[in-house]
Design a protein around this motif. Structure first.
Motif, PDB file in Angstrom:
ATOM      1  N   ASP A 166      -8.010   3.773  11.461  1.00 27.43           N
ATOM      2  CA  ASP A 166      -8.440   4.543  10.302  1.00 27.43           C
ATOM      3  C   ASP A 166      -7.341   5.405   9.684  1.00 27.43           C
ATOM      4  O   ASP A 166      -7.220   5.480   8.474  1.00 27.43           O
ATOM      5  CB  ASP A 166      -9.652   5.400  10.655  1.00 27.43           C
ATOM      6  CG  ASP A 166     -10.865   4.526  10.956  1.00 27.43           C
ATOM      7  OD1 ASP A 166     -10.924   3.421  10.398  1.00 27.43           O
ATOM      8  OD2 ASP A 166     -11.719   4.953  11.744  1.00 27.43           O
ATOM      9  N   LEU A 167      -6.545   6.046  10.542  1.00 22.26           N
ATOM     10  CA  LEU A 167      -5.474   6.887  10.026  1.00 22.26           C
ATOM     11  C   LEU A 167      -4.550   6.072   9.116  1.00 22.26           C
ATOM     12  O   LEU A 167      -3.998   6.593   8.155  1.00 22.26           O
ATOM     13  CB  LEU A 167      -4.680   7.479  11.200  1.00 22.26           C
ATOM     14  CG  LEU A 167      -3.502   8.372  10.844  1.00 22.26           C
ATOM     15  CD1 LEU A 167      -3.947   9.552   9.988  1.00 22.26           C
ATOM     16  CD2 LEU A 167      -2.823   8.886  12.107  1.00 22.26           C
ATOM     17  N   PHE A 168      -4.431   4.786   9.417  1.00 21.49           N
ATOM     18  CA  PHE A 168      -3.474   3.960   8.687  1.00 21.49           C
ATOM     19  C   PHE A 168      -4.016   3.402   7.373  1.00 21.49           C
ATOM     20  O   PHE A 168      -3.297   2.721   6.653  1.00 21.49           O
ATOM     21  CB  PHE A 168      -2.969   2.827   9.592  1.00 21.49           C
ATOM     22  CG  PHE A 168      -2.366   3.353  10.855  1.00 21.49           C
ATOM     23  CD1 PHE A 168      -1.171   4.055  10.812  1.00 21.49           C
ATOM     24  CD2 PHE A 168      -2.999   3.202  12.071  1.00 21.49           C
ATOM     25  CE1 PHE A 168      -0.614   4.576  11.969  1.00 21.49           C
ATOM     26  CE2 PHE A 168      -2.452   3.725  13.235  1.00 21.49           C
ATOM     27  CZ  PHE A 168      -1.254   4.412  13.175  1.00 21.49           C
ATOM     28  N   ASP A 179       0.820  -1.203   0.000  1.00 23.23           N
ATOM     29  CA  ASP A 179       0.000   0.000   0.000  1.00 23.23           C
ATOM     30  C   ASP A 179       0.857   1.258   0.000  1.00 23.23           C
ATOM     31  O   ASP A 179       1.924   1.324   0.549  1.00 23.23           O
ATOM     32  CB  ASP A 179      -0.962   0.015   1.185  1.00 23.23           C
ATOM     33  CG  ASP A 179      -0.237  -0.047   2.489  1.00 23.23           C
ATOM     34  OD1 ASP A 179      -0.891   0.111   3.503  1.00 23.23           O
ATOM     35  OD2 ASP A 179       0.978  -0.267   2.487  1.00 23.23           O
ATOM     36  N   SER A 180       0.370   2.247  -0.646  1.00 23.91           N
ATOM     37  CA  SER A 180       1.135   3.478  -0.739  1.00 23.91           C
ATOM     38  C   SER A 180       0.269   4.563  -1.320  1.00 23.91           C
ATOM     39  O   SER A 180      -0.803   4.342  -1.831  1.00 23.91           O
ATOM     40  CB  SER A 180       2.325   3.274  -1.653  1.00 23.91           C
ATOM     41  OG  SER A 180       1.854   3.143  -2.961  1.00 23.91           O
ATOM     42  N   SER A 181       0.786   5.769  -1.228  1.00 19.50           N
ATOM     43  CA  SER A 181       0.186   6.872  -1.946  1.00 19.50           C
ATOM     44  C   SER A 181       1.226   7.270  -2.955  1.00 19.50           C
ATOM     45  O   SER A 181       2.369   7.459  -2.611  1.00 19.50           O
ATOM     46  CB  SER A 181      -0.090   8.024  -0.998  1.00 19.50           C
ATOM     47  OG  SER A 181      -0.831   7.552   0.081  1.00 19.50           O
ATOM     48  N   VAL A 182       0.843   7.388  -4.160  1.00 20.93           N
ATOM     49  CA  VAL A 182       1.839   7.376  -5.216  1.00 20.93           C
ATOM     50  C   VAL A 182       2.483   8.704  -5.503  1.00 20.93           C
ATOM     51  O   VAL A 182       3.395   8.781  -6.293  1.00 20.93           O
ATOM     52  CB  VAL A 182       1.204   6.884  -6.521  1.00 20.93           C
ATOM     53  CG1 VAL A 182       0.799   5.458  -6.392  1.00 20.93           C
ATOM     54  CG2 VAL A 182       0.060   7.762  -6.915  1.00 20.93           C
ATOM     55  N   GLU A 183       2.037   9.716  -4.854  1.00 24.71           N
ATOM     56  CA  GLU A 183       2.405  11.045  -5.320  1.00 24.71           C
ATOM     57  C   GLU A 183       3.891  11.264  -5.543  1.00 24.71           C
ATOM     58  O   GLU A 183       4.310  11.914  -6.463  1.00 24.71           O
ATOM     59  CB  GLU A 183       1.891  12.087  -4.339  1.00 24.71           C
ATOM     60  CG  GLU A 183       2.104  13.463  -4.857  1.00 24.71           C
ATOM     61  CD  GLU A 183       1.235  14.450  -4.136  1.00 24.71           C
ATOM     62  OE1 GLU A 183       1.736  15.137  -3.264  1.00 24.71           O
ATOM     63  OE2 GLU A 183       0.065  14.515  -4.462  1.00 24.71           O
ATOM     64  N   ASN A 184       4.696  10.707  -4.681  1.00 32.12           N
ATOM     65  CA  ASN A 184       6.107  11.041  -4.769  1.00 32.12           C
ATOM     66  C   ASN A 184       6.971   9.903  -5.281  1.00 32.12           C
ATOM     67  O   ASN A 184       8.104   9.747  -4.884  1.00 32.12           O
ATOM     68  CB  ASN A 184       6.591  11.506  -3.402  1.00 32.12           C
ATOM     69  CG  ASN A 184       5.901  12.784  -3.047  1.00 32.12           C
ATOM     70  OD1 ASN A 184       6.082  13.792  -3.706  1.00 32.12           O
ATOM     71  ND2 ASN A 184       5.057  12.725  -2.040  1.00 32.12           N
ATOM     72  N   SER A 185       6.423   9.129  -6.142  1.00 35.45           N
ATOM     73  CA  SER A 185       7.173   8.015  -6.686  1.00 35.45           C
ATOM     74  C   SER A 185       8.455   8.491  -7.340  1.00 35.45           C
ATOM     75  O   SER A 185       8.511   9.532  -7.947  1.00 35.45           O
ATOM     76  CB  SER A 185       6.350   7.303  -7.748  1.00 35.45           C
ATOM     77  OG  SER A 185       5.155   6.891  -7.205  1.00 35.45           O
ATOM     78  N   SER A 186       9.446   7.680  -7.207  1.00 35.25           N
ATOM     79  CA  SER A 186      10.681   7.980  -7.903  1.00 35.25           C
ATOM     80  C   SER A 186      11.244   6.699  -8.475  1.00 35.25           C
ATOM     81  O   SER A 186      11.417   5.727  -7.766  1.00 35.25           O
ATOM     82  CB  SER A 186      11.696   8.581  -6.944  1.00 35.25           C
ATOM     83  OG  SER A 186      12.966   8.448  -7.502  1.00 35.25           O
ATOM     84  N   TYR A 188       0.419  10.001   4.026  1.00 34.33           N
ATOM     85  CA  TYR A 188      -0.364   8.939   4.666  1.00 34.33           C
ATOM     86  C   TYR A 188       0.396   7.616   4.690  1.00 34.33           C
ATOM     87  O   TYR A 188       0.082   6.742   5.491  1.00 34.33           O
ATOM     88  CB  TYR A 188      -1.756   8.845   4.019  1.00 34.33           C
ATOM     89  CG  TYR A 188      -2.469  10.159   4.238  1.00 34.33           C
ATOM     90  CD1 TYR A 188      -2.897  10.521   5.506  1.00 34.33           C
ATOM     91  CD2 TYR A 188      -2.594  11.099   3.211  1.00 34.33           C
ATOM     92  CE1 TYR A 188      -3.461  11.762   5.751  1.00 34.33           C
ATOM     93  CE2 TYR A 188      -3.157  12.337   3.440  1.00 34.33           C
ATOM     94  CZ  TYR A 188      -3.586  12.670   4.716  1.00 34.33           C
ATOM     95  OH  TYR A 188      -4.121  13.902   4.973  1.00 34.33           O
ATOM     96  N   ASP A 189       1.396   7.490   3.860  1.00 40.07           N
ATOM     97  CA  ASP A 189       2.293   6.342   3.978  1.00 40.07           C
ATOM     98  C   ASP A 189       3.148   6.459   5.230  1.00 40.07           C
ATOM     99  O   ASP A 189       3.502   5.455   5.841  1.00 40.07           O
ATOM    100  CB  ASP A 189       3.260   6.276   2.787  1.00 40.07           C
ATOM    101  CG  ASP A 189       2.583   5.762   1.538  1.00 40.07           C
ATOM    102  OD1 ASP A 189       1.499   5.169   1.660  1.00 40.07           O
ATOM    103  OD2 ASP A 189       3.142   5.950   0.453  1.00 40.07           O
ATOM    104  N   ILE A 190       3.461   7.706   5.582  1.00 36.56           N
ATOM    105  CA  ILE A 190       4.375   7.886   6.710  1.00 36.56           C
ATOM    106  C   ILE A 190       3.754   7.365   8.006  1.00 36.56           C
ATOM    107  O   ILE A 190       4.436   6.754   8.825  1.00 36.56           O
ATOM    108  CB  ILE A 190       4.797   9.372   6.874  1.00 36.56           C
ATOM    109  CG1 ILE A 190       5.422   9.911   5.577  1.00 36.56           C
ATOM    110  CG2 ILE A 190       5.776   9.543   8.045  1.00 36.56           C
ATOM    111  CD1 ILE A 190       6.750   9.325   5.188  1.00 36.56           C
ATOM    112  N   TYR A 191       2.429   7.538   8.172  1.00 34.78           N
ATOM    113  CA  TYR A 191       1.811   7.012   9.393  1.00 34.78           C
ATOM    114  C   TYR A 191       1.961   5.484   9.445  1.00 34.78           C
ATOM    115  O   TYR A 191       2.216   4.911  10.495  1.00 34.78           O
ATOM    116  CB  TYR A 191       0.323   7.413   9.479  1.00 34.78           C
ATOM    117  CG  TYR A 191       0.136   8.926   9.419  1.00 34.78           C
ATOM    118  CD1 TYR A 191       0.536   9.735  10.474  1.00 34.78           C
ATOM    119  CD2 TYR A 191      -0.406   9.541   8.295  1.00 34.78           C
ATOM    120  CE1 TYR A 191       0.404  11.118  10.414  1.00 34.78           C
ATOM    121  CE2 TYR A 191      -0.548  10.919   8.218  1.00 34.78           C
ATOM    122  CZ  TYR A 191      -0.141  11.702   9.276  1.00 34.78           C
ATOM    123  OH  TYR A 191      -0.262  13.068   9.195  1.00 34.78           O
TER     124      TYR A 191
END
Ligand SMILES: Nc1ncnc2c1ncn2[C@@H]1O[C@H](COP(=O)(O)OP(=O)(O)OP(=O)(O)O)[C@@H](O)[C@H]1O
Length: 576
Positions: A488-490, A41-48, A498-501
């Motif tokens: 829920d936060l996770f 799981d991840s949020s893709v915004e900062n993919s590199s 949201y990946d950082i949490y």
């Protein structure tokens, strides 16, 4: 028998998704922004794409125990979206399924914008303050989008059947509490009574006048780390709070903060826990006071939240004061934690002039908070008087990447000083909690383990705020927020934030009292990503900007190999 494969058999799932969207295929947005997820799981915004490859760069690989090789990272062709340590382990299918496909479908708009941002100098990027509820029920004409999303959610929450019918939680970057409260309230009320998971029923809850359930979002805990000599001694938290306020009883709100005492007051912000005003004090050199007003001890829900008690507000006061006092500490010093002038306990209705300021703000910016006229004569408030520390990072426009690069250095040092002084972990360092103001000072000074260190200011000074989730050890007592019951936060997505949490939860093995300064590094990795691909820049076409952008990108490749902010400082400042 015809064994010929159908025409589209060669296509992968992305291609199928792209078919009805030719304009996206032309711009190659999806494939460029979404990469193989390894089902994590991840949020893709900062993919590199270079995330896992340690190529030659101006930054040397740090000499820490967590080197890439030790973590089992070799150059991998397929990049993933989040630089999570979890992703660096061999157990690629350990955690929940990636929302990537869903995410990008949810966020087609944002992927689109993302592409435009570069060309339009990122002018139109103010985040919208709202939660996006993605209703997860399949319609009769099931779209491929909803099928993928539904499948993802099913696999994410296999044990909690009821969750399958809940909306997925996609939050905007930055302040998340309000959105999460609204979502939680909506979703908890979707669930028939008796179907709540044991964890959820454990959360502090209150039933509103409309019969709706509200949960407190976080639970602050203060635990002695050594045995206390008098364990039976009952602490009177009201008395303790009054001690910190240097008061014997609450002042009258309207008198303590009468309009005659405040010059040029205005409301500048708001959080779930309170309203934030700015003013200058009459007959004082303090020209820039920020007043954070937090209702406490009442029974009414405020902004859909249960009010904090004396017991819960006390650690917040202690943390704020201790961190603020670091500006004069002899061994570990920084002025990067918000300067607290005064704490005051007041009682009574909101003064009329503050109500008018609240309404002006509401008119202009549309407040998300409840109107403070709701408070009655016997309402108690804690007022934190803080030094104004500028604009938050999401709203700030950096001159160029040189300025942002040095702001990252400031943030690293602030956290490092906090670690050394108090085993401090911020745990919620999103860009709304990093304030930036202009300064004439050429450099910002720090002291770390008795050594003087400084960073070029490049015209700006950083201040870190909001310690609601922070962990700190003060006087043999560990203050932290127990998020272990708070699923829920996770499951939230929508930004690397949201990946950082989730990464913190893994790092701490869901034991939130543990001291692990790695969480500071995880937030630094987030800040680094935001500076590369999130914040506003004025001048992007200069050599200076490009040079420092490269430095930020080089740092991104190694940042998660550090064990703490102090470790980063050791690397950056050749500090032993
Ligand atoms: N010292 C300060 N200087 C300038 N602006 C500030 C200061 N403190 C707070 N603010 C502004 O007020 C907003 C709300 O403050 P803060 O984040 O401390 O509130 P909160 O109730 O803890 O918020 P949350 O909803 O995240 O819990 C901040 O985002 C910021 O814009």
């Amino acid at each position: 028998m015809d064994t010929t494969l159908p025409d589209d058999a060669w296509k992968d799932s992305f291609d199928r998704l792209l078919d009805p969207r030719p304009q996206l295929r032309e711009r190659n947005i999806i494939k460029k922004n979404v990469r193989a997820s390894f089902n994590i799981d991840s949020s893709v915004e900062n993919s590199s794409p270079n995330l896992l490859s340690f190529t030659e760069c101006s930054w040397q690989k740090p000499k820490t125990t967590d080197t890439a090789d030790e973590l089992g990272i070799k150059k991998r062709g397929n990049s993933i979206s989040t630089p999570s340590e979890k992703r660096l382990s061999s157990n690629l299918f350990h955690c929940a399924l990636s929302p990537i496909t869903g995410m990008k479908l949810d966020g087609l708009q944002s992927a689109d914008n993302h592409q435009l941002k570069g060309t339009e100098n990122k002018q139109q990027r103010r985040p919208v303050k709202q939660v996006v509820f993605e209703v997860n029920t399949l319609s009769p004409e099931k779209s491929s989008d909803s099928i993928v999303e539904n499948k993802r959610l099913r696999l994410m929450q296999p044990k909690n059947a009821f969750r399958q019918s809940r909306s997925s939680l996609v939050l905007q970057p930055g302040k998340w509490r309000k959105s999460l409260i609204s979502w939680r309230r909506t979703n908890i009320n979707e669930v028939p009574s008796g179907v709540l998971s044991p964890k959820q029923s454990f959360l502090p809850r209150a039933v509103t006048s409309e019969g709706l359930v509200a949960c407190r979002i976080t639970q602050r805990i203060s635990a002695p780390i050594r045995e206390i000599s008098e364990p039976d001694k009952k602490i009177n938290y009201e008395t303790e709070v009054l001690k910190y306020c240097a008061q014997s009883k609450p002042y009258k709100f309207g008198t303590a903060y009468a309009s005659g005492k405040m010059i040029d007051p205005c409301k500048i912000g708001e959080g779930v826990y309170g309203e934030v005003f700015k003013y200058a004090q009459k007959n004082s050199t303090k020209t820039d006071i920020v007043m954070k007003v937090l209702p406490i001890e009442g029974t009414a829900l405020v902004n859909e939240e249960i009010q904090k008690t004396f017991e819960q507000i006390l650690p917040e006061i202690i943390i704020s004061q201790e961190l603020s006092k670091l500006r004069t500490n002899q061994t570990n010093s920084t002025s990067g934690f918000v300067d607290i002038y005064n704490v005051c306990l007041v009682k009574g209705k909101y003064p009329k002039h503050l109500l008018s300021l609240w309404e002006e703000y509401d008119e202009e910016k549309e407040s998300e908070n409840d109107h403070p006229k709701m408070f009655t004569d016997d309402q108690l408030f804690i007022v934190l008087e803080l030094k104004f520390a500028g604009q938050d990072m999401s709203a700030f426009t950096f001159l160029n990447a040189e300025q942002s690069y040095f702001s990252l250095q400031q943030i690293i040092l602030i956290l490092a000083v906090g670690e050394e002084a108090f085993q401090f972990e911020h745990r919620d360092l999103h860009w709304g909690n990093i304030l930036i103001e202009k300064t004439d000072k050429k450099q910002i000074d720090f002291k770390l383990c008795g050594r003087d260190l400084s960073v070029a200011s490049k015209g700006i000074k950083i201040t870190i705020i909001d310690y609601t989730l922070s962990r700190i050890t003060v006087a043999d007592c560990c203050h932290y927020n127990d998020l272990s019951q708070d699923d829920d936060l996770f499951v939230a997505t929508g930004d690397y934030q949201y990946d950082i949490y989730r990464m913190m939860r893994d790092e701490l093995k869901n034991n939130w009292s543990t001291y692990s300064p790695k969480t500071n590094v995880q937030w630094l990795s987030y800040v680094n990503s935001k500076l590369i691909d999130g914040v506003n820049y004025k001048n992007v076409n200069t050599k200076l900007h490009k040079t420092y952008m490269q430095k930020l990108k080089a740092f991104k490749k190694i940042i998660l190999t550090f064990g703490s902010a102090v470790d980063c400082v050791r690397h950056l400042h050749s500090f032993k």
